[in-house]
Structures are given as structure tokens and as C-alpha cells.
Design an enzyme around this catalytic site. Sequence first.
Site, PDB file in Angstrom:
ATOM      1  N   ASP A 268       0.862  -1.169   0.000  1.00 22.77           N
ATOM      2  CA  ASP A 268       0.000   0.000   0.000  1.00 22.77           C
ATOM      3  C   ASP A 268       0.904   1.226   0.000  1.00 22.77           C
ATOM      4  O   ASP A 268       2.089   1.153   0.349  1.00 22.77           O
ATOM      5  CB  ASP A 268      -0.910  -0.003   1.226  1.00 22.77           C
ATOM      6  CG  ASP A 268      -2.209   0.773   0.988  1.00 22.77           C
ATOM      7  OD1 ASP A 268      -2.249   1.597   0.063  1.00 22.77           O
ATOM      8  OD2 ASP A 268      -3.174   0.536   1.722  1.00 22.77           O
ATOM      9  N   GLU A 615     -17.063  10.370   5.118  1.00 23.48           N
ATOM     10  CA  GLU A 615     -16.551   9.042   5.474  1.00 23.48           C
ATOM     11  C   GLU A 615     -15.672   8.558   4.339  1.00 23.48           C
ATOM     12  O   GLU A 615     -15.983   8.734   3.170  1.00 23.48           O
ATOM     13  CB  GLU A 615     -17.682   8.045   5.741  1.00 23.48           C
ATOM     14  CG  GLU A 615     -18.508   7.647   4.548  1.00 23.48           C
ATOM     15  CD  GLU A 615     -19.239   6.319   4.741  1.00 23.48           C
ATOM     16  OE1 GLU A 615     -18.963   5.610   5.724  1.00 23.48           O
ATOM     17  OE2 GLU A 615     -20.069   5.991   3.894  1.00 23.48           O
TER      18      GLU A 615
END
Length: 873
Positions: A268, A615
Site C-alpha cells: 500500500d 466518510e
Amino acid sequence: MKKKTPNIISLVFVFCCLTVQGQKLPYQNTSLSYEERANDLVSRMTTEEKVSQMMSEAPAISRLNIPAYNWWNECLHGVARAGLATVFPQAIGLSATFDSDAMLKTAQMISDEARAKHHEAVRNGQFGIYQGLNFWSPNINIFRDPRWGRGQETYGEDPYLTSVMGESFVHGLQGDNPKYLKLVATAKHYAIHSGPEYERHSFDTDVTPYDLWDTYLPAFHHLVEKAKVESVMCAYNRFQGQACCGSSKLETEILKKQWGFKGYIVSDCGAIDDIYQHHKIVPDAEQASILAVRLGTDLECGDRYATLLEAVKNKKIDEKEIDKSVKQLFLSRMKLGMFDPDENVPYTKIPYSVVDSKEHRQQAIEMAEKSIVLLKNENHTLPLSKNIKTIAVVGPNADNAISVLGNYNGTPSHTITPLQGIKNKLGDNVKVIYEKGINFTNDTLASPVEIKNNLSSNGIKGLKAEYFNNIKLEGTPILVRNEEVIDFKGDVTTEIAPGILAKWISVRWSGIFTATKTQAMSFSVTGDDGFRLFINGKKVIDHFNYHEALTDYCTFQAEAGKSYDIKLEYFQGDQGARIKFSGVLLQKTNMQALADKLKEADAIVYVGGISPEIEGEEMPVVLDGFKKGDRTTIALPKVQTELMKYLKQTGKPLVFVMETGSALGIKWEKENVPAILNSWYGGEDAGTALANVLFGDYNPAGRLPVTFYESDKDLPDYKDYSMKNRTYRYFKGKPLYAFGYGLSYTNFNYTNLVAPKTITTGNDFNITVTIKNTGKFDGEEVAQVYVSHPDVSFEKPIRSLVAFKRIFLKADEEKKVSLTINARSLSLITPNLDRSIEPGNIQIAVGGHQPDETNSTVSTLVQLKGKKVILEK
């Protein structure tokens, strides 16, 4: 945007059958195996060249005809961040369709667009970010807790549903050609990763071995073994003290040795930094890089692997270890046909016209329709009549074009919000009243104030704009001009100014604001990535270190005739730009007055919920109920419930439409609002799909891929990764709405379940059931099969989904439906941590929901006979 002249030298790199010094070399010989070709190519590289290819931005190696290549690409629900693309519903919405065939078709369309965009970029000599063929999708983490902001990117809480939908998505991306991959799909984030976002770079998960194998790993295993996913992305967090991108257990023992994974592992972005900066496992970047490569992370999203060059020279890591990773990376690129003539690779022939094509746009509508879940429909409130005279459309998401697109999204040619969809559906003969009413978490709205004529710089109208070719406002500006309006949104392929692409730039606007009125007013700033605002030299807004979309306000008392020094600074990284500077007045909503105004409406549609604006992934948002992208409560923000109470008092039919990426606690709404729809983040045509459902042109059949709990009291601590009392498989309470739940405008009846009385352990088997549409509407039904193990005494799920099928039935039509139960789906994790199929009785239940819901369900006992079958040790 002006079309760029192709870079002929770069184009030469791509025709990989060119020769070195006039001689065809083995790696250019298409008759050899990919392994032979990759081995030959890597053998010709210097150490420096090898290391350079192990980072996401790999430079060209001209002497070997290797073009520059950027590995970073996203296509979670459509090609993302690369200009025009069809935007399908967010991943959680795709999963809510419970339709693996439709998912496959959608992924095939996404990969068509990806291929077409890649080859168009190559033709134009472009080899930058978001222009390659390796995509970092899908996200198959288990959505264990609804407070996780990135749960919207997943396929929900169930390992089986995630596996099936993930497999369809991977097959759609990677294609079915026996020789070439269409794209490279990436299963992420491996593993045990689902928040909290605010601690994701440092937290350590330590789940029980049972939860690891029963919940967190099955979907990854399935995509490796069944879908043959080519790439896996390791996560930021630690697992049992080891960084996931440097984990001997996860990467070496499980992924490569036990599962036999043959592809490559990518980190990542920034995860190698975390190994030494946050996890403190090793002291520096070099040691972190050595650790990651040695344990299996072949490719870094970032540039810390540059330290490997000195590490090889100083014999801290053997060059053969570098070779292993580099060979794996070129093996994948060769499977994509990057080193073969275009005429050999079928996917090079996909025309650019597929991008945003009519067929793809129609599929986006259909997937949005299929994803919508009808949660409540008291007294047949829905569908609404098209013959009404007046309808009110209210709420923070009613006309929010950002919310419907989700995160990790592309740039659609059009975006239809719920308001626009309803207007398009009803035409000019119906009066549509629109009121935003409130924001997501407060009742103070910003109304625009024209400031265009109040801005000046050195006597010239507008603000002075200085553009820099870095993100730190350093050096000499590459462009200086005056701008009257600061309002821009674009992707990385768009010019934010002449010759300046919307990536890796920074801008400073400065000048004078002269007030014409004495009033308390506000400046509003909306931006991706970082921005800060100064008034009279004082910093009043500071979000310069963030990398997400955000809107912030600065309120001050303006005095008529007084001038204020203004300085706005902004930087944009690699994902496209958005910056808007405007004047607003903030005013509190009078809810009673608003409700009185809407009494003339024949029906009220309230569109609320939450939004990817608040969010998502590691966001700077800190609002009541929200923290850094996650939520601190599952409750619908109180202000929204308060407004719906006023709307209900009008006595008009009220429909609550939720846009959300997760489960919401809506206890009051369930008890008091007559009709509730969950439309998720429905993509570019979310409004069209919603209007089709609201007015009966489409009968909803979506199902919840997550449990809707009643309140926070139902949930364990957010940081607790134990599955005890989590998800439908282990939750012992009564949910507000269960996993798999979803209503229709019609009714379905299940009869005649036929299943074998006995099955030999380890064998697949079929069951049949008769389903009849007993209502007045044509519609779709999602038949779901759940299995429980009443004879097993050790730890086990309450029940598990093991099969599903979405079917269409006309009113009064009856069908005999066959479903296959895979033997593996009957397996359990034993106390010895074997995955085995145990002899004994299993309970099979078939219906449109889980068996304890009040609906038509049929069930039977099937005996598994024979010896215990161990699938994995």
C-alpha cells in the site's frame, strides 16, 4: 484540453519486438515462455536498473526498449482518476445487487475502458500515473464494523459473498484469454485490515487463529485459488507484531507457501515508510525495504526501495533476492502483452469509443437499480404515482453530485442526482420543490454571496494567481495571472491552467477583498488535497497537510468599505484538482417554517444519510459522529432525524432515501417513516435509478451486504477485531435490518425444497426450490441459501450464506430454481485449526432473507455421511 503531440521516442519503446542493435533477443521472442523471457530481460539489467523497476513510478530503460511505466491505477467501480469514465455504483452497492453475473459484466466494461484509455495514452506518448494496466482493485477486506469509513469500498461483511462477487470482478478485469491478461487485478488490503483510519499506519491486530481462518482470510484465499488474481496488496497495519508488508506469516507462509500464489505483492502507498516510521520495527528506510523484499513485497508504492541499491552494494541483501521480485514484475507486464506486437494482443483492438459508451451508461443505471434496497414500505407508500401535482425533494443529498460518486471514482460525462432524476422522470407537468434544509450534521446552511466584484490585486479585478510546478509553493512561479473566480475541478489529465496539468502543483492566490456591506459573512473553501487561508496575515483555515476533499468556513465581521488582505494557498498531488473559494452567509434553518412550506406537496422525498465527503480514507474530517474518515457512532446524525420529525408532521407521504456506504442506526425512522430506501452511493446515474424505483418503473430487489444494527450498544469496541457478536454470522442480538434483507413491491413464496437426504462428505450437491411471484408486480427475487451445523459442538457461525441466485419472475409466475452447494462452503474451522467438513446433520434454509426473518422460507436437514474431510491444515 489540447491534444498532445505523440512522443515518437516514447512510442518506439512500446513496440517491444524492436531489437537491440538489430538482433532479436530472447526476451523479445514471443515463442518463448513468459518465464524464459522475463529471466532473459532481467539478466540484462544493471543493479540500478533492477531497483528502479521495483517502485510504482518505474523509469524507462531505453537501451532495452523498456518504456517508463507507472503501476498505480484504480478501478474500484469504474476507471478512476484518469479522466472520462463510466462511474458505476460504489463497491458496497455492487455487492448489494447479489448478482455475480451482472458484476462480471460490469467488470468487463470497466476493463474495456481501462484498455482503451491505456492504448490511447500510449498513442499520445503518455506513460504516467493512472495510465497503465495494473489496477489496485478490488478491496476484499471484511467489513467487520460499520464505523469503518472505507467499508464502502468492500463487498460487505460476509466471506462467501465477498469471495463470489470478488471472483466475478477479478475475472471481468483479467479476462479469459488463454495467453494474455486483459488487466492485472489486485486483491487488497492483505490482511486483517478494516480500520481505524486514524491509526491505520501504526495499529497492531492480533486476532485469534479461528477468526483469522474463518473470517479474514477466506476471500483472499478464494481470489488466489479460484480467480487466479495476479496481484495482492499488503496492508498498512501490523499483524501479531509484524508489518503486513513485511510479514513472514502472511506473505511467505500463507500466501506463497500454503496457497501457492504465483503473482506479485505490492505495498500500500507509503506502507514501507510505516515499517520504520510508525511500527518502529527497523530503524530506517533501507532496513524496511530489505525486510519487505525479503518477505515477499515485490513492488513498492513509493520510493523507499531506492535504498536497495546501496544495500546490494554493501551486501546487506543479495542481488538474487532483487532479481526474484523484478522477474515477477516483468512476468506480469509480459502477460499483459506489453512486450509483444499489438497485433498479437486482442485487447489492443478495443476502440476508445467504449469509454462512456451508451451501453456502459445503461449498465451503470441497471446496476444502480439492482443495488437499491427497499427496507420499509408501509401501506404501499411506494411506488409513488406519476400523476401527482407537486412533490418535495429535501435533504443534504437531494442534489449532491459528490455523494453519488463514492470514493475512488472516475469522471463521468454527466451526474444525475436524486433531484435531477425525479425532475427528469416527472417532466414539466409536475411541480418539484427543492429544499436542502440542513447539512449532514447541522442545520446551518451556507447561502452564496457574490464576491467576484469585491476582489482585486494591484488595482486589477480578481486575485493574483501564482502557479508552481511543485507542491510546496517553492521557486519561481511557472505562471502568474489574475483570476476573478477560483472554482476548478478536474482530473490528472486536465489542464488547471494553460500547459499545467492538475497534478503535483501548488497555487497561491493573493489580493484584497473590499466589503460592500457590514455583516457577518464567511469565506468557504473546498479543496483536494491541501489548502490554507489567511486574512490580514492571520491563518484562519489550515488543511495544508491533508489529502482528501474537504470544505471549511471562516466567519468574520465584514465592515462596509473596509479592505481585507486575502491569501489562499493550495497544493494538489496525484489525483486531480478541486479548489473553490467563495463567499457565503451562514443561516440556521427554521424547520417548522420549512415543513409549513412543504405542506402543498403531495409527497415528500427526504434524501439524507451520509457521504464520501465525510466518510472514507484517512480524512481530515472531525464532525459530531465522525473522526478522520471513520464514524464514532452508527446513528444517523440527530439533525436529520429532527428534520424528518417535522416532515412527518405535515401528514404527507414521506419517503426516506439513504445514501450511505455503510449501515446506519435508524431506529426512529424504522418505526415512524412509512417508506425507506437505501440507495448507497449509486454512481453517475444514481438519480435516474432512484426515480425509476420511486415511481414504479423498476421493482427493487437489492439486499443488504451488511447488518444494520439498532444502536452502538450492539457493537463491541471499534478497535476489537474479534468476531464475537459481529456480523450476522456471530451477532446474537436482534438487528434493525439483517444481512441479506430487502423487500419488493411484490411478494414471493417458496415451496417444494428438494435436497438429498444424505451426502458424502466432500461432495458438491444441488438443491431445487419452487419460487412463485404471488403479487401484482413483475420483479426480481434473490434466493439465498443458509447452512447451520446443529450437531457441531465447537466454535462455529450461527449460520452462513452458501449460495444465492437473483431471478426475475412476472406477476403470478412460478419457477423451479436450482442452486449448487459447494462442498467447501460446508467446512468449518476446527479446534485444531483444520478446515474440515464434519459428518453429521446440516440445516439448509432457503428464502429471500435469513431464515429467522418473517418471510417465506423453506428448510430441511441433510446428513453428511462418511469420514471427516480435511481441506486445509
